[in-house]
Design an enzyme around this catalytic site. Structure first.
Site, PDB file in Angstrom:
ATOM      1  N   GLU A  65       0.816  -1.217   0.000  1.00 24.59           N
ATOM      2  CA  GLU A  65       0.000   0.000   0.000  1.00 24.59           C
ATOM      3  C   GLU A  65       0.854   1.274   0.000  1.00 24.59           C
ATOM      4  OE1 GLU A  65      -3.634  -0.091   2.397  1.00 24.59           O
ATOM      5  OE2 GLU A  65      -2.953   1.771   3.314  1.00 24.59           O
ATOM      6  N   ASP A  66       1.915   1.275   0.774  1.00 20.82           N
ATOM      7  CA  ASP A  66       2.640   2.533   1.019  1.00 20.82           C
ATOM      8  C   ASP A  66       4.033   2.614   0.407  1.00 20.82           C
ATOM      9  OD1 ASP A  66       0.508   3.393   2.549  1.00 20.82           O
ATOM     10  OD2 ASP A  66       1.370   2.762   4.453  1.00 20.82           O
TER      11      ASP A  66
END
Ligand code: ZN
Length: 179
Positions: A65-66
């Site tokens: 996600e990051d």
């Protein structure tokens, strides 16, 4: 095949590297890796250390996600299950925040048992990060908002591990004493 200890230490190192220089969202004076260590340890404790892939996925749960990390890389380096657990905990960052939050509530009951545990541990860690001494009005509002959303997500994740369910409830009780 990596041993359990190799799997977890490799996951911890990759996560630490990928999140280098990133502060925690709710506690900007702490590095992001503190959040990952807390989630991984909550999972290890709740399951009595019986599931190395789950703990590895706890370390890695925010990498796709990051950070610049793909599902394929995780599948190759760790295992298909580790990669799947992380993918199950990955939001579509192209969606606006309100939609991402709504989707987490709706999707939670359909997740695998392991992904449900990661979601609960993640919410425990994120609520704890928002529990600060003498909160300002803004910090209280942020805590109230986060807790009410987290309760709805976790409602769809309960019933896999009683200890983690209890840890979540205790964290929410502590948070609500500040509100
Ligand atoms: Zn997280």
């Amino acid at each position: 095949m990596l041993s359990s200890i190799q799997l977890i230490s490799e996951a911890a190192e990759l996560a630490a590297q990928r999140h280098t220089g990133t502060p925690r969202k709710a506690r900007p004076n702490e590095p992001y890796v503190n959040h990952l260590a807390e989630v991984a340890n909550l999972l290890a404790t709740a399951t009595d250390g019986a599931d190395a892939e789950l703990v590895a996925a706890g370390w890695l749960h925010d990498t796709v996600e990051d950070t610049e990390t793909s599902r394929e890389e995780l599948a190759q380096t760790f295992s298909d299950r580790v990669a799947s657990l992380v993918t199950e905990c990955t939001d579509d960052m192209n969606l606006p925040k309100t939609e991402r939050r709504q989707k987490q509530i709706e999707d939670a009951p359909h997740k695998s048992p392991g992904a449900k545990l990661i979601k609960i541990a993640d919410k425990i860690s994120n609520i704890r990060a928002r529990i600060v001494p003498d909160p300002s009005k803004q910090q209280r509002d942020d805590l109230a908002d986060y807790v009410s959303w987290a309760e709805k997500v976790v409602a769809g994740c309960r019933g896999v591990n009683a200890r983690l369910d209890t840890a979540f409830d205790e964290t929410v009780r502590t948070a609500k004493r500040l509100l």
